[in-house]
Motif scaffolding. Structure first.
Motif, PDB file in Angstrom:
ATOM      1  N   VAL A 329       4.167   8.406   5.882  1.00  0.00           N
ATOM      2  CA  VAL A 329       3.525   7.331   5.056  1.00  0.00           C
ATOM      3  C   VAL A 329       4.269   6.193   4.895  1.00  0.00           C
ATOM      4  CG1 VAL A 329       4.298   8.574   3.117  1.00  0.00           C
ATOM      5  CG2 VAL A 329       2.618   7.051   2.813  1.00  0.00           C
ATOM      6  N   PHE A 330       3.747   4.989   4.901  1.00  0.00           N
ATOM      7  CA  PHE A 330       4.827   3.805   4.962  1.00  0.00           C
ATOM      8  C   PHE A 330       4.269   2.839   4.028  1.00  0.00           C
ATOM      9  CE2 PHE A 330       4.480   5.391   9.445  1.00  0.00           C
ATOM     10  CZ  PHE A 330       5.715   5.402   9.723  1.00  0.00           C
ATOM     11  N   LEU A 331       5.080   2.304   3.306  1.00  0.00           N
ATOM     12  CA  LEU A 331       4.793   1.139   2.270  1.00  0.00           C
ATOM     13  C   LEU A 331       4.654  -0.175   2.823  1.00  0.00           C
ATOM     14  CD1 LEU A 331       4.366   0.525  -0.837  1.00  0.00           C
ATOM     15  CD2 LEU A 331       6.936   0.364  -1.043  1.00  0.00           C
ATOM     16  N   ASP A 332       3.521  -0.724   3.075  1.00  0.00           N
ATOM     17  CA  ASP A 332       3.278  -1.862   3.609  1.00  0.00           C
ATOM     18  C   ASP A 332       3.120  -3.264   2.679  1.00  0.00           C
ATOM     19  OD1 ASP A 332       2.506  -0.349   6.133  1.00  0.00           O
ATOM     20  OD2 ASP A 332       0.627  -0.052   5.358  1.00  0.00           O
ATOM     21  N   ARG A 333       2.901  -2.993   1.371  1.00  0.00           N
ATOM     22  CA  ARG A 333       2.921  -3.995   0.383  1.00  0.00           C
ATOM     23  C   ARG A 333       3.036  -3.726  -0.883  1.00  0.00           C
ATOM     24  NH1 ARG A 333      -2.177  -8.523  -0.362  1.00  0.00           N
ATOM     25  NH2 ARG A 333      -0.956  -9.973  -1.908  1.00  0.00           N
ATOM     26  N   MET A 334       4.068  -4.401  -1.495  1.00  0.00           N
ATOM     27  CA  MET A 334       4.303  -3.722  -2.937  1.00  0.00           C
ATOM     28  C   MET A 334       4.379  -5.159  -3.691  1.00  0.00           C
ATOM     29  SD  MET A 334       7.141  -1.675  -4.496  1.00  0.00           S
ATOM     30  CE  MET A 334       8.442  -2.225  -3.450  1.00  0.00           C
ATOM     31  N   SER A 335       3.242  -5.198  -4.829  1.00  0.00           N
ATOM     32  CA  SER A 335       3.030  -6.446  -5.749  1.00  0.00           C
ATOM     33  C   SER A 335       3.057  -6.213  -7.341  1.00  0.00           C
ATOM     34  CB  SER A 335       1.985  -7.153  -5.297  1.00  0.00           C
ATOM     35  OG  SER A 335       1.771  -8.477  -5.960  1.00  0.00           O
ATOM     36  N   TRP A 336       3.700  -6.774  -8.036  1.00  0.00           N
ATOM     37  CA  TRP A 336       3.154  -6.616  -9.434  1.00  0.00           C
ATOM     38  C   TRP A 336       2.176  -7.113  -9.831  1.00  0.00           C
ATOM     39  CZ3 TRP A 336       6.431  -2.965 -11.443  1.00  0.00           C
ATOM     40  CH2 TRP A 336       7.874  -2.687 -10.790  1.00  0.00           C
ATOM     41  N   ASP A 337       1.499  -8.128  -9.164  1.00  0.00           N
ATOM     42  CA  ASP A 337       0.346  -8.666  -9.536  1.00  0.00           C
ATOM     43  C   ASP A 337      -0.922  -8.123  -8.550  1.00  0.00           C
ATOM     44  OD1 ASP A 337       1.398 -10.612 -11.060  1.00  0.00           O
ATOM     45  OD2 ASP A 337       1.993 -11.605  -9.405  1.00  0.00           O
ATOM     46  N   SER A 338      -2.046  -8.133  -9.165  1.00  0.00           N
ATOM     47  CA  SER A 338      -3.110  -7.234  -8.548  1.00  0.00           C
ATOM     48  C   SER A 338      -3.631  -8.147  -7.423  1.00  0.00           C
ATOM     49  CB  SER A 338      -4.229  -7.074  -9.547  1.00  0.00           C
ATOM     50  OG  SER A 338      -5.373  -6.615  -9.068  1.00  0.00           O
ATOM     51  N   PHE A 339      -3.964  -7.284  -6.448  1.00  0.00           N
ATOM     52  CA  PHE A 339      -4.471  -8.246  -5.209  1.00  0.00           C
ATOM     53  C   PHE A 339      -5.618  -7.260  -4.528  1.00  0.00           C
ATOM     54  CE2 PHE A 339      -0.955  -5.171  -4.017  1.00  0.00           C
ATOM     55  CZ  PHE A 339      -1.543  -4.478  -2.793  1.00  0.00           C
ATOM     56  N   ASN A 340      -6.222  -7.949  -3.600  1.00  0.00           N
ATOM     57  CA  ASN A 340      -7.373  -7.350  -2.698  1.00  0.00           C
ATOM     58  C   ASN A 340      -6.796  -6.572  -1.368  1.00  0.00           C
ATOM     59  OD1 ASN A 340      -9.832  -6.537  -1.585  1.00  0.00           O
ATOM     60  ND2 ASN A 340     -10.978  -8.243  -2.113  1.00  0.00           N
ATOM     61  N   GLU A 341      -6.911  -5.469  -1.453  1.00  0.00           N
ATOM     62  CA  GLU A 341      -6.310  -4.635  -0.345  1.00  0.00           C
ATOM     63  C   GLU A 341      -6.977  -4.608   1.072  1.00  0.00           C
ATOM     64  OE1 GLU A 341      -8.091  -1.578  -3.244  1.00  0.00           O
ATOM     65  OE2 GLU A 341      -7.214  -3.592  -3.150  1.00  0.00           O
TER      66      GLU A 341
END
Length: 497
Positions: A329-341
């Motif tokens: 498993v890989f972490l592609d994106r990490m954000s503290w704000d909500s986003f459309n995946e």
């Protein structure tokens, strides 16, 4: 100052023990130590030490190894250092050349390790370890005959994508509770600023703190206060905070210096001002949400993430976009704000192509990923995306399509299981770090440790196959009596095959 670390022993036989014995090469920490890169990412870690002055810093391998040990064992910083001192295998894992009964470093250094090793650097280490393992396994399982160029260019494998939230360690935020805590901090700042005044002739401003606390408890202690009571309580707390902020401004004009506040208190003052502005706007406009809403005074970077899950419609933490293939498993994106995946699908597929050399045969994702743009792009690359096609569903569905849809959902459950592993077995369910950068490091370490655990399971299975050992298999034998009738289930005999 940072000095390039000495190379760790190539084999556990080179590790020096006090009693003359040797480390076992089959130990899990010894096997994982072979995967941890030392010199490949050391130059990027050394950028944290631009000067040549001061005491030499700890090596990159020791810093990364200590963070992995803490996450793998789920222990505190102090316990991590004690475990390393007591265990020679852990000392070998962090790169020491011999056993020592002394503390390898002070427990407070783990805080600096989390600040120096960024989440991006850990993701690079994670990708390097996992991709090297997948390439090695692919070479071992490749057939002796070489396939033609046409077969090499075909899509292969399955890519799983999904998002989750890593909740932070904060109390459940309410408007009334947040305002009460903000009021308490303004009162403390007023006390500090008043003490710093050189001319004490001016009377100390009145804050009405006792009355304000009674007004807060009168509503907070109620089991189910009405909406009107909560609104009146919020109005009172806003008035108290407004008065306190005005007093802070008057004290500064009277000669109180902001230098009397430490860095944390000054940052809290800035956060308090923004919290008051947001809550006052929500109260005046009778709204329930606002952009960049602050839900924690100690961690103002945390935002509410609406997930719509049963029991937890809103979570407070970092939103994570991850991909999974071949058990890693890989972490592609990490954000503290909500986003459309759905906008991350193309980048995740391209990352899969960069790691493996070919595009996946199928992508298994939620409904939100199945946009027209993503469907058209996957069709252009020859990738089948899971789920039914867009448009009105047909009146009758063939058995093959039903079987395919059921198989796709079963395959997609693997990444849900990875999230469950990170939240139940590791610390992804409650991130204890307080800063945004250290929290990102802790989350990235969790994904790295999960991949190391996957690799250990694969090594263990290969070891069992080579040694000829199999797992115990049990079977039930139904014993018939002399009359030919079968015995009752209570008299069944459980035999080992």
């Amino acid at each position: 100052m940072y000095r390039k670390a000495e190379l760790a022993p190539l084999t556990p036989l080179d590790f020096e023990l006090t009693n003359g014995s040797k480390l076992s090469p089959d130990n899990r920490w010894v096997k994982m130590a072979q995967l941890i890169p030392g010199s490949e990412f050391e130059s990027e870690y050394a950028e944290n030490f631009p000067t040549e002055m001061g005491a030499p810093a700890k090596s990159f391998r020791m810093a990364l190894g200590a963070l992995i040990i803490k996450e793998k064992l789920l222990i505190s910083d102090r316990e991590t250092v004690e475990q390393i001192r007591e265990n020679p295998y852990l000392q070998y894992f962090i790169g020491q050349l011999s056993y020592s009964n002394e503390l390898p470093f002070d427990p407070s250094l783990l805080v600096h390790f989390r600040q120096r090793i960024s989440g991006n650097l850990i993701n690079k280490v994670n990708e390097g370890i996992a991709c090297e393992n997948t390439r090695t396994r692919r070479r071992q399982t490749r057939k002796k005959k070489d396939s033609d160029a046409k077969n090499e260019s075909q899509n292969r494998g399955k890519l799983l994508v999904d998002v989750t939230c890593a909740p932070a360690d904060i109390t459940y935020p309410t408007d009334l509770g947040l305002l009460n805590l903000a009021r308490v901090h303004t009162e403390k700042i007023i006390d500090i600023l008043y003490k710093s005044l050189k001319n004490k002739a001016k009377k100390k401003p009145r804050t009405y703190r006792n009355l304000a606390r009674k007004d807060y408890l009168a509503v907070a202690k109620q089991r189910r206060p009405t909406q009107n009571k909560k609104r009146q309580a919020i109005k009172k707390q806003l008035q108290y905070i407004k008065r306190n902020l005005a007093h802070i401004g008057q004290l500064i004009e009277s000669g109180a210096t902001l230098k009397s506040l430490n860095k944390k208190q000054y940052k809290t003052l800035l956060v308090l001002t923004e919290v008051y502005r947001q809550q006052q706007w929500l109260f005046d406009n009778n709204k329930q949400s606002i952009e960049q809403r602050i839900v924690s005074l100690s961690q103002p970077h945390i935002r509410p993430i609406v997930r719509g899950k049963a029991g937890k419609k809103v979570e407070f933490g970092a939103k994570l976009s991850a991909s999974c293939f071949e058990g890693y498993v890989f972490l592609d994106r990490m954000s503290w704000d909500s986003f459309n995946e759905s906008g991350d699908l193309k980048a995740q597929v391209e990352a899969y192509h960069r790691f493996t050399g070919y595009y996946p045969e199928s992508v298994h994702a939620d409904r939100i990923y199945r946009t027209r743009e993503n469907r058209a792009w996957c069709k252009e690359k020859g990738i089948r995306i899971s789920g039914p096609p867009l448009g009105r569903p047909p009146a009758t569905v063939s058995k093959e399509k039903k079987k395919q849809a059921l198989s796709d959902e079963r395959i997609r459950n693997a990444i849900e299981g990875k999230f469950g592993q990170g939240k139940r077995r590791f610390s992804l369910n409650r991130v204890m770090a307080k800063l945004d950068n250290t929290s990102e490091t802790v989350i990235a370490i969790t994904f790295l440790v999960m991949n190391l655990s996957t690799w250990l399971r694969q090594v263990f299975c290969v070891f069992l196959c080579r040694s000829g050992k199999t797992t115990p298999v049990f079977r039930l034998k139904i014993i018939s009596n002399y009359s030919g009738r079968k015995l009752t289930p209570e008299k069944l005999i459980l035999n080992r095959a």
